[in-house]
Design an enzyme around this catalytic site. Structure first.
Site, PDB file in Angstrom:
ATOM      1  N   ASP A   1      48.386  58.073 -13.121  1.00  0.00           N
ATOM      2  CA  ASP A   1      47.702  57.038 -12.324  1.00  0.00           C
ATOM      3  C   ASP A   1      47.139  55.961 -13.247  1.00  0.00           C
ATOM      4  OD1 ASP A   1      47.864  57.218  -9.576  1.00  0.00           O
ATOM      5  OD2 ASP A   1      46.234  58.684  -9.392  1.00  0.00           O
TER       6      ASP A   1
ATOM      7  N   LYS B   1      54.158  59.865  -1.669  1.00  0.00           N
ATOM      8  CA  LYS B   1      54.415  60.081  -3.099  1.00  0.00           C
ATOM      9  C   LYS B   1      55.360  61.278  -3.283  1.00  0.00           C
ATOM     10  CE  LYS B   1      50.025  57.989  -4.371  1.00  0.00           C
ATOM     11  NZ  LYS B   1      48.611  58.156  -4.705  1.00  0.00           N
TER      12      LYS B   1
ATOM     13  N   GLN C   1      44.166  62.573  -5.731  1.00  0.00           N
ATOM     14  CA  GLN C   1      44.056  61.484  -4.760  1.00  0.00           C
ATOM     15  C   GLN C   1      42.590  61.133  -4.491  1.00  0.00           C
ATOM     16  OE1 GLN C   1      46.761  59.777  -3.419  1.00  0.00           O
ATOM     17  NE2 GLN C   1      45.246  58.403  -2.531  1.00  0.00           N
TER      18      GLN C   1
END
Ligand code: NAP
Length: 293
Positions: free
Chosen positions: A119, A52, A96
């Protein structure tokens, strides 16, 4: 059979994202900024976060990695998220997953300001997505819709079977495919571990999206001729033949299912690359205040 080629589409879209980021920089003097929070040293998570960050740099975004050891307290992590929420220089925050057992992922997800939740996991974004309002869409389902759109795969009126109902893939994917959008307008069936005789459903699928985490679960006898197959599975196995020391397998037996499919994603080189695009596009949309003014 035609390939839904994640490498081709992701490179093309990355070029467009980079152009948009350059425009923001020229007009405002700032870059879209993504902050990734990583707790512990899980191998998969390290790889995803590194990718990412690398992709942010590649398209001209600013990125920051905030690291914690796995003994960080829930309170400390929530405090950090609160601090990031109020930092005007930050457009997107991701924490994460998975998190260590002593930290409640729901609390962390809900702590992230939904206006920075790139997200798309926050209940506000999920609710808005379901109602077809502007929202951040979870990166993997978003990336899949972008790929279907790029190849002009017809979805309206089709029967879409989604196997897997996780909060991050299967469940939002089923909502997107049922919405009155393009891609979308499908009749959707969701299968999961409590579905008896999954084959009965997969055999009727015009579009089959599989996200369960079981290597080669979908075999050729489970699909009909002409099916469109999207394989989200990323099953890692150690390997002595690859440089990285592991090999990735999908949830679909590509070799045999591809003989019957009209379109199919490979693993690797399919959905994984598109997930990054979903995240970058959400961050860009946040920087442009396209979702929340
Ligand atoms: P998850 O949270 O573990 O959820 C798995 C889902 O599959 C659950 O809904 C589970 O049903 C269902 N399931 C498990 N075994 C099944 C079976 N035998 N028959 C039918 N359904 C079954 O997984 P996830 O996070 O959605 O990830 C799924 C896979 O996609 C994994 O391989 C993951 O690595 C991969 N993934 C890839 C990307 C990408 O970018 N390519 C992104 C995210 C995830 P229950 O709900 O009944 O337990």
């Amino acid at each position: 059979m035609q390939l839904l080629d994640g490498k081709y589409v992701s490179e093309k879209l990355k070029g467009e994202i980079a152009e948009a980021a350059a425009k923001i920089l020229a007009e405002t003097g700032r870059k879209p900024h993504l902050v990734a929070v990583l707790v512990g040293h899980d191998g998969g998570s390290e790889t995803y976060v590194a990718s990412k960050i690398k992709n942010c740099e590649a398209v001209g975004f600013k990125s920051t990695l905030v690291r914690y050891e796995s003994d960080v307290t829930e309170e400390e992590l929530l405090g950090k998220v609160a601090e990031l929420n109020t930092d005007a220089d930050i457009d997107g925050i991701i924490v994460q997953l998975p998190l260590p057992k002593h930290i409640d992922p729901e609390k962390v997800t809900e702590k992230i300001d939904h206006r920075k939740d790139v997200d798309g996991f926050h209940p506000v974004n999920l609710g808005r997505m379901q109602r077809n309002l502007p929202s951040f869409i979870p990166a993997t389902p978003y990336g899949i819709t972008l790929m279907l759109k790029e190849y002009g795969v017809e979805t309206a009126g089709k029967h879409c079977v989604v196997v897997g109902r996780s909060n991050i893939v299967g469940s939002p994917m089923s909502i997107l495919m049922a919405r009155n959008t393009t891609p979308g307008n499908c009749t959707v069936t969701i299968c999961h571990s409590r579905t008896p005789d999954i084959k009965k459903f997969t055999l009727d699928a015009d579009i089959l999206i599989v996200a369960i985490g079981k290597k080669n679960f979908i075999t050729a006898d489970m699909v009909k001729e002409g099916v469109v197959v999207v394989d989200v599975g990323m099953n890692r196995e150690t390997s002595t033949t690859t440089k990285s020391g592991f090999k990735l397998y999908g949830d679909v037996d590509f070799e045999n299912v591809s003989k019957k499919a009209s379109w199919i994603t490979p693993v690797p080189g399919g959905v994984g690359l598109m997930t990054i695009i979903g995240l970058l596009k959400n961050t860009l949309a946040s920087a442009n205040k396209e979702v929340y003014k």
